[in-house]
Design a protein around this motif. Structure first.
Motif, mmCIF file in Angstrom:
data_model
loop_
_atom_site.group_PDB
_atom_site.id
_atom_site.type_symbol
_atom_site.label_atom_id
_atom_site.label_comp_id
_atom_site.label_asym_id
_atom_site.label_seq_id
_atom_site.Cartn_x
_atom_site.Cartn_y
_atom_site.Cartn_z
ATOM 1 N N ASP A 36 0.830 -1.201 0.000
ATOM 2 C CA ASP A 36 0.000 0.000 0.000
ATOM 3 C C ASP A 36 0.867 1.254 0.000
ATOM 4 O OD1 ASP A 36 -2.297 -1.571 0.151
ATOM 5 O OD2 ASP A 36 -2.251 -1.586 2.336
ATOM 6 N N SER A 37 2.007 1.178 0.703
ATOM 7 C CA SER A 37 2.956 2.294 0.721
ATOM 8 C C SER A 37 4.051 1.968 -0.292
ATOM 9 C CB SER A 37 3.526 2.472 2.129
ATOM 10 O OG SER A 37 4.307 1.339 2.473
ATOM 11 N N ALA A 67 -5.605 0.521 0.312
ATOM 12 C CA ALA A 67 -5.272 1.595 -0.629
ATOM 13 C C ALA A 67 -5.753 2.969 -0.185
ATOM 14 C CB ALA A 67 -5.833 1.268 -2.009
ATOM 15 N N THR A 68 -6.695 3.036 0.749
ATOM 16 C CA THR A 68 -7.200 4.333 1.209
ATOM 17 C C THR A 68 -6.756 4.655 2.634
ATOM 18 O OG1 THR A 68 -9.275 3.352 1.974
ATOM 19 C CG2 THR A 68 -9.223 4.196 -0.300
ATOM 20 N N ALA A 72 -1.145 4.767 2.920
ATOM 21 C CA ALA A 72 -1.112 4.436 1.490
ATOM 22 C C ALA A 72 -0.300 5.472 0.720
ATOM 23 C CB ALA A 72 -2.529 4.352 0.941
ATOM 24 N N GLY A 73 0.627 4.983 -0.070
ATOM 25 C CA GLY A 73 1.451 5.861 -0.895
ATOM 26 C C GLY A 73 2.611 6.531 -0.168
#
Length: 158
Positions: A36-37, A67-68, A72-73
Motif C-alpha cells: 500500500d505504501s 489503498a485508502t 497508502a502511498g
C-alpha cells in the motif's frame, strides 16, 4: 529501557508495473515491492519494532491497511518519522536499533552505510543494518520477494 521486534515481508511487483524499488530509505535499481505504501520492508519492520517496544500497537494500527489508509502511498522514511513523533508525544525515545534484510536483491553491501545513515537520521539514533540470503530456500530464496526483521531499544522519558 524497552525492547521490541518487528518483521515485514512483501513480494516483488510484476515488472510491467514499473514500481520503484525502495528499501532502507533508499531508491534502488530494479523492480519494486508490492504494498500500500512504498513497500520498504526495512522501514516497516523497524516501525513495528519501535511500536512493539512501546506497547502502542503496530504499523497497521498506526497507518491503517489498504489503498485508502493513512499510510497508502507513503515512503517508509516518512512513516518512520511520523512513528517517532507519535512515540515522542507519548514519552518514548529510541536508543538503538538494528535491521536485517533477507533477500537476494538488491545487494545491500554497496550502499549499507548510506542506508544505515538514512534510517538513523529518520529515528534519531544509531541503526545498524545487515543483510542475508536464505540460500535459495523459500520465497526470498526464489527471488519472489524480500523480508526484514528489526529490533529496537527505546527509553521512556518522564
Amino acid at each position: 529501557m524497552l525492547i521490541g521486534q518487528g518483521f515485514d515481508a512483501h513480494r516483488f511487483a510484476a515488472p510491467d508495473t514499473h514500481r520503484p524499488l525502495w528499501l532502507a530509505g533508499l531508491l534502488w535499481d530494479g523492480n519494486g515491492i508490492e504494498g500500500d505504501s512504498d513497500g520498504d520492508v526495512a522501514a516497516h519492520a523497524l516501525i513495528d519494532a519501535l511500536l512493539a517496544a512501546s506497547g502502542l500497537g503496530d504499523i497497521g494500527s498506526l497507518f491503517g491497511v489498504g489503498a485508502t489508509a493513512h499510510g497508502a502511498g507513503m515512503h517508509g522514511v516518512d512513516m518512520l518519522r511520523e512513528t517517532i513523533e507519535y512515540l515522542a508525544a507519548r514519552g518514548f525515545v529510541p536508543v538503538s536499533a538494528s535491521v536485517a534484510i533477507i533477500g537476494n536483491r538488491p545487494k545491500i553491501g554497496t550502499r549499507r552505510d548510506e542506508a544505515a545513515r538514512v534510517l538513523s537520521e529518520a529515528i534519531g539514533c544509531q541503526v545498524s543494518l545487515t543483510a542475508t540470503t536464505t540460500d535459495h530456500m523459500g520465497f526470498t530464496g526464489r527471488g519472489e520477494g524480500i523480508a526484514a526483521i528489526a529490533n529496537a531499544l527505546i527509553e521512556r522519558r518522564s
